[in-house]
Design an enzyme around this catalytic site. Structure first.
Site, PDB file in Angstrom:
ATOM      1  N   CYS A 111       6.946  -4.928   7.541  1.00 29.44           N
ATOM      2  CA  CYS A 111       5.503  -4.884   7.301  1.00 29.44           C
ATOM      3  C   CYS A 111       5.231  -6.140   6.499  1.00 29.44           C
ATOM      4  O   CYS A 111       5.648  -6.236   5.347  1.00 29.44           O
ATOM      5  CB  CYS A 111       5.064  -3.648   6.519  1.00 29.44           C
ATOM      6  SG  CYS A 111       3.325  -3.782   6.047  1.00 29.44           S
ATOM      7  N   CYS A 114       2.869  -5.445   3.263  1.00 29.19           N
ATOM      8  CA  CYS A 114       3.217  -4.537   2.164  1.00 29.19           C
ATOM      9  C   CYS A 114       4.489  -3.789   2.537  1.00 29.19           C
ATOM     10  O   CYS A 114       5.555  -4.385   2.586  1.00 29.19           O
ATOM     11  CB  CYS A 114       2.067  -3.594   1.845  1.00 29.19           C
ATOM     12  SG  CYS A 114       1.285  -2.915   3.307  1.00 29.19           S
ATOM     13  N   SER A 115       4.403  -2.497   2.817  1.00 29.57           N
ATOM     14  CA  SER A 115       5.637  -1.757   3.048  1.00 29.57           C
ATOM     15  C   SER A 115       5.430  -0.586   3.997  1.00 29.57           C
ATOM     16  O   SER A 115       6.053   0.447   3.837  1.00 29.57           O
ATOM     17  CB  SER A 115       6.184  -1.254   1.708  1.00 29.57           C
ATOM     18  OG  SER A 115       5.178  -0.490   1.053  1.00 29.57           O
ATOM     19  N   CYS A 116       4.559  -0.724   4.982  1.00 25.95           N
ATOM     20  CA  CYS A 116       4.357   0.346   5.960  1.00 25.95           C
ATOM     21  C   CYS A 116       5.714   0.667   6.598  1.00 25.95           C
ATOM     22  O   CYS A 116       6.451  -0.219   7.002  1.00 25.95           O
ATOM     23  CB  CYS A 116       3.362  -0.084   7.034  1.00 25.95           C
ATOM     24  SG  CYS A 116       1.702  -0.355   6.384  1.00 25.95           S
TER      25      CYS A 116
HETATM   26 FE    FE Z   1       1.609  -2.345   5.416  1.00 25.14          FE
END
Ligand code: FE
Length: 211
Positions: A111, A114-116
């Site tokens: 991602c 961010c951190s999906c």
């Molecule tokens: Fe994300």
């Protein structure tokens, strides 16, 4: 940055702490102060969810797809529904997409913003997945980043980087390891690692002795 930007919709991607995170930290401090919590217990629990419990869901779906061609079709067509069949659903799992690694195509997941991450099948994302170096570099130089994970992808194999976001969260159906022909679905599931389902590693051949 713009090239890979994607719509992240709601505000869960803010780098400020969410109310939930603030409350969790307050609780942890209080429990430590009262002596209820000692040592690295919280880190150990998080580690367990990150490395063991979480990814085992994905591993079960992968193993089933390897032994059941019809399940594999359903998984690749609609991963959210296919993992629900196994009882896995919930937050961050509304639009899961499984992509198959083959002799010609290797996928790796990131991602960029961010951190999906596909929580129902992989649990909590590892620290490196959330860190800027991985997020920025895997797009620019995927083979180099893969090499740092000990993964060499042959020049004849196309490497595709897939950018997860709130709309779609990818996970990888890794190639079934060589030498695993005689194994049961349960035995196969034990071979599947979190990192292979992110696509940063490939599964090692099963040695005859272990099989
Ligand atoms: Fe994300």
């Amino acid at each position: 940055m713009n090239v890979h930007s994607h719509d992240h919709g709601d505000g869960h991607h803010t780098h400020d702490l969410s109310e939930g995170e603030v409350r969790a930290r307050a609780l942890e401090s209080l429990l430590r102060e009262k002596g209820v919590l000692q040592g690295p217990i919280i880190d150990e629990i998080i580690d367990m969810y990150t490395n063991d419990i979480g990814p085992m869901n994905g591993a079960k779906a992968v193993a089933k797809a390897w032994v059941d061609p019809e399940y594999k079709q359903r998984l690749l067509a609609n991963a959210t529904e296919a993992v629900r069949e196994l009882g896995f659903s919930g937050m961050e799992g509304e639009n899961l997409r499984a992509v198959e690694n083959t002799d010609k195509q290797h996928h790796v997941i990131v991602c960029t913003l961010c951190s999906c991450y596909p929580w129902p099948v992989l649990g909590l994302p590892p620290r490196w997945y959330k860190d800027t170096p991985y997020r920025s570099r895997v797009v620019r130089e995927p083979r180099k980043v893969l090499a740092e994970f000990g993964t060499t992808i042959g020049d004849e194999v196309d490497v595709k980087v897939l950018d997860s976001n709130v709309e779609v969260r990818y996970f990888v159906l890794p190639k079934r390891p060589a030498g695993s022909e005689g194994l049961s679905e349960d035995e196969l599931a034990k071979l599947v690692t979190r990192d292979s389902m992110v696509g940063v590693t490939v599964l090692a051949p099963v040695s005859k002795a272990a099989a």
